[in-house]
Design a protein around this motif. Sequence first.
Motif, PDB file in Angstrom:
ATOM      1  N   ASP A  80       7.174  -6.320  -3.832  1.00 15.95           N
ATOM      2  CA  ASP A  80       5.779  -6.719  -3.639  1.00 15.95           C
ATOM      3  C   ASP A  80       5.276  -6.333  -2.255  1.00 15.95           C
ATOM      4  OD1 ASP A  80       5.736  -7.770  -6.181  1.00 15.95           O
ATOM      5  OD2 ASP A  80       6.259  -9.796  -5.532  1.00 15.95           O
ATOM      6  N   ASP A  81       6.125  -6.504  -1.242  1.00 10.22           N
ATOM      7  CA  ASP A  81       5.730  -6.121   0.117  1.00 10.22           C
ATOM      8  C   ASP A  81       5.551  -4.611   0.227  1.00 10.22           C
ATOM      9  OD1 ASP A  81       5.730  -8.725   1.029  1.00 10.22           O
ATOM     10  OD2 ASP A  81       7.840  -8.678   1.593  1.00 10.22           O
ATOM     11  N   CYS A  82       6.401  -3.866  -0.465  1.00  7.65           N
ATOM     12  CA  CYS A  82       6.262  -2.394  -0.478  1.00  7.65           C
ATOM     13  C   CYS A  82       4.892  -1.997  -1.004  1.00  7.65           C
ATOM     14  CB  CYS A  82       7.329  -1.762  -1.366  1.00  7.65           C
ATOM     15  SG  CYS A  82       8.980  -1.795  -0.717  1.00  7.65           S
ATOM     16  N   ARG A  83       4.557  -2.547  -2.156  1.00 10.71           N
ATOM     17  CA  ARG A  83       3.307  -2.163  -2.809  1.00 10.71           C
ATOM     18  C   ARG A  83       2.094  -2.632  -2.004  1.00 10.71           C
ATOM     19  NH1 ARG A  83       1.955   0.443  -7.660  1.00 10.71           N
ATOM     20  NH2 ARG A  83      -0.130   1.150  -7.115  1.00 10.71           N
ATOM     21  N   GLN A  84       2.174  -3.842  -1.442  1.00 18.63           N
ATOM     22  CA  GLN A  84       1.064  -4.345  -0.640  1.00 18.63           C
ATOM     23  C   GLN A  84       0.829  -3.466   0.586  1.00 18.63           C
ATOM     24  OE1 GLN A  84       1.517  -8.427   0.606  1.00 18.63           O
ATOM     25  NE2 GLN A  84      -0.267  -8.358   1.954  1.00 18.63           N
ATOM     26  N   LEU A  85       1.923  -3.070   1.228  1.00 22.02           N
ATOM     27  CA  LEU A  85       1.813  -2.215   2.408  1.00 22.02           C
ATOM     28  C   LEU A  85       1.168  -0.884   2.043  1.00 22.02           C
ATOM     29  CD1 LEU A  85       2.632  -2.135   5.426  1.00 22.02           C
ATOM     30  CD2 LEU A  85       4.754  -1.050   4.719  1.00 22.02           C
ATOM     31  N   PHE A  86       1.550  -0.339   0.886  1.00 20.82           N
ATOM     32  CA  PHE A  86       0.965   0.933   0.458  1.00 20.82           C
ATOM     33  C   PHE A  86      -0.519   0.768   0.113  1.00 20.82           C
ATOM     34  CE2 PHE A  86      -0.152   3.923  -2.906  1.00 20.82           C
ATOM     35  CZ  PHE A  86       0.181   5.124  -2.318  1.00 20.82           C
ATOM     36  N   ASP A  87      -0.851  -0.309  -0.600  1.00 22.45           N
ATOM     37  CA  ASP A  87      -2.241  -0.520  -1.018  1.00 22.45           C
ATOM     38  C   ASP A  87      -3.176  -0.730   0.167  1.00 22.45           C
ATOM     39  OD1 ASP A  87      -1.488  -0.278  -3.658  1.00 22.45           O
ATOM     40  OD2 ASP A  87      -1.267  -2.442  -3.976  1.00 22.45           O
ATOM     41  N   GLU A  88      -2.651  -1.240   1.282  1.00 17.12           N
ATOM     42  CA  GLU A  88      -3.486  -1.481   2.456  1.00 17.12           C
ATOM     43  C   GLU A  88      -3.717  -0.226   3.295  1.00 17.12           C
ATOM     44  OE1 GLU A  88      -1.451  -4.577   4.502  1.00 17.12           O
ATOM     45  OE2 GLU A  88      -2.170  -6.171   3.164  1.00 17.12           O
ATOM     46  N   MET A  89      -3.016   0.864   2.970  1.00 16.64           N
ATOM     47  CA  MET A  89      -3.189   2.104   3.718  1.00 16.64           C
ATOM     48  C   MET A  89      -4.501   2.781   3.314  1.00 16.64           C
ATOM     49  SD  MET A  89       0.654   3.734   3.651  1.00 16.64           S
ATOM     50  CE  MET A  89       0.163   5.034   4.790  1.00 16.64           C
ATOM     51  N   LEU A  90      -5.257   3.231   4.312  1.00 20.14           N
ATOM     52  CA  LEU A  90      -6.539   3.870   4.040  1.00 20.14           C
ATOM     53  C   LEU A  90      -6.357   5.248   3.412  1.00 20.14           C
ATOM     54  CD1 LEU A  90      -8.432   2.911   7.329  1.00 20.14           C
ATOM     55  CD2 LEU A  90      -8.546   1.782   5.085  1.00 20.14           C
ATOM     56  N   GLU A  91      -5.472   6.043   3.978  1.00 18.55           N
ATOM     57  CA  GLU A  91      -5.234   7.396   3.466  1.00 18.55           C
ATOM     58  C   GLU A  91      -3.730   7.673   3.425  1.00 18.55           C
ATOM     59  OE1 GLU A  91      -7.382  10.241   5.732  1.00 18.55           O
ATOM     60  OE2 GLU A  91      -9.345   9.390   5.284  1.00 18.55           O
ATOM     61  N   PRO A  92      -3.057   7.191   2.387  1.00 18.81           N
ATOM     62  CA  PRO A  92      -1.602   7.443   2.299  1.00 18.81           C
ATOM     63  C   PRO A  92      -1.325   8.924   2.087  1.00 18.81           C
ATOM     64  CG  PRO A  92      -2.424   6.455   0.273  1.00 18.81           C
ATOM     65  CD  PRO A  92      -3.557   6.424   1.250  1.00 18.81           C
ATOM     66  N   ASP A  93      -0.237   9.393   2.666  1.00 19.65           N
ATOM     67  CA  ASP A  93       0.142  10.788   2.486  1.00 19.65           C
ATOM     68  C   ASP A  93       1.251  10.903   1.446  1.00 19.65           C
ATOM     69  OD1 ASP A  93       2.276   9.763   3.812  1.00 19.65           O
ATOM     70  OD2 ASP A  93       2.210  11.138   5.512  1.00 19.65           O
ATOM     71  N   ALA A  94       1.732  12.118   1.232  1.00 25.46           N
ATOM     72  CA  ALA A  94       2.759  12.356   0.217  1.00 25.46           C
ATOM     73  C   ALA A  94       4.066  11.653   0.555  1.00 25.46           C
ATOM     74  CB  ALA A  94       2.990  13.858   0.056  1.00 25.46           C
TER      75      ALA A  94
END
Length: 618
Positions: free
Chosen positions: A212-226
């Motif tokens: 859950d922390d992994c996904r939350q951290l990713f969802d909060e990123m404005l422009e995630p890269d590859a």
Amino acid sequence: MKLLFKRHCTSLVHTQTQYIPTPSQLIQLCKLGPLSHTISLLTSINSSPHLHNVVSKPILYATIVHTCTRSLQFPVGLQLHCHLIKSGLVTDRFVGNSLLSLYFKLGSDFNDTRKFFDGLLYKDVVSWSTMVSGYIRVGKSRNAIQMYLEMVDAGVEPNAFTLSAVIKACSEIGELKQGKSFHGVVVRCGFECNEVIAAALIDMYGCSSEADDCRQLFDEMLEPDAVCCTSVISALTKCDLYQEALVMFRVMVRKYGFLPDSFTFGSSLTALGNLERLRQGKEVHAQVVIGGLYANIFVGSSLVDMYAKCGSVEEAQRVFDRMPTKNSVSWCALLGGYCRSGKFEVVIELFRNMEKLDLYSFGTVLRACAGLVAEKLGKEVHCQYLRRGSWRDVVMESALVDLYAKCGCIDYAYTVFLKMPIKNLITWNSVIGGLAQNGRGREAVKIFDQMIDEGVRPDYISFIEVLFACSHSGLVEEGRKYFVSMYEDYGVKAGIEHYTCMVDLLGRAGKIEEAEDLISGSGFECNPSLWAALLGACATTTNHSVAERIAKKMIELKPDYHLSYVHLANMYRAVGRWKDSHEIWNEMQKRGVKKMPGKSWIDDSSFSPQLMTDVSDL
């Protein structure tokens, strides 16, 4: 650029009065030119007094040391280090960091790197970060974290590279609490939008099963890269959330438009293999070929593993054979596929042909020996493992417990178990099942209770083993207690194997009607294996009406099961119903049901046991 470099070197040696290079040109030539030309340039500058002030000597020497590192010329770098000590330039901050990088990247002993670091006059964040990364590289993650704390105590503020490195150290040793504290430092320093740090944090939470922390951290990123997308896919795979990992793979490709790399494909193939999705796996395989990553050893090993887990061992073998290079992961994936398919002889043959043996390959071949009940061969593998200096591994030792238990050497298995400093659930299940199958059910129950006391949570297999132990030791009350506790205390829903053990337990105790009621309320009342277990217990019962009802139920569910007719005919004969007994035998012959010939295993002490059959039945 090489021609330009030679032209400048020539002008420095022969026509120094005609051309004087600028500082930026000198440094650029040092960075891009070959090491031999760089040394020639350095000699020219040292031999020309009017060029000494053209460029700052420390910066020039730092650049040349970097060239030695880039060119993998450690001996030349050591000579430069000696020259710098004589000239007094070793105290310069840039020179010191360049030499530290030289020892870190090319030195064979990390202790030399540490000694050089301790002797540095000026230690900045680059110096500290190099040491943190160095400790991680040599497998000393706790030392890396300690080095970071010493840096902070020295008043040096971390940069993004330092934090990403120390977060990686937390991932490798499973220090979630400390990793979260470093996450707080990241936020305080304003690095939460840094993609490298975000990827490291996602990996850290993934290694700690905090999906859950992994996904939350990713969802909060404005422009995630590859890289961040790949990190999330890998983290979800590590958390056994394979479906979610595949959803993320589709999001990465379709929503963000990123092209998968070798790590993305590797994690996705792992998820597909564990879900046994062969068709989708073949689709990803096609993408790998189109993307030109087929020769990548990481992707190739993942493909072998995917096909093996999907049961397509032949395709796994074809992928393996086409791999230009193979490592221990690809070998172990292929061995595991054949072992899961029950082709134990192939596993042993492949093991003999392996060039470099891996720890997990020993575990797989031991499982193959256990499947063949090949005690002698298993002992040979055990000795080979010990001769290689390997010991104290929970995977290997668990395989040894399972091997010796299945071969009937339960004392060997129990000795290995007692000496294990670390035991996992597989270890406990192996020794409990081994004791139960070798007539030591009461000891198996004690080991099960000991496992509970040590805080190990039993699973589906654990309860099969302990109920089997109870059924073969006449422990009716204990069996009832474990059967009830299985769901009420641990949330494990009883399966066909658990009901079979309970039916056998009650049948052996003469509680035929209770066992019949248990089957009727199990939800598996149409499964013939439960009635077959109860049918065997009816041979000694005096309640012939119940035995007759069970035998007829078994004939109804499985008409070709010969023991149903045999038990029913024998029961009729025991009570004097000879006519009924004769009719059952006639019915058996009419339906073409034949008694199965008796078989036994004989170990010929060569490759594997052989199955022998009574010649009278051939």
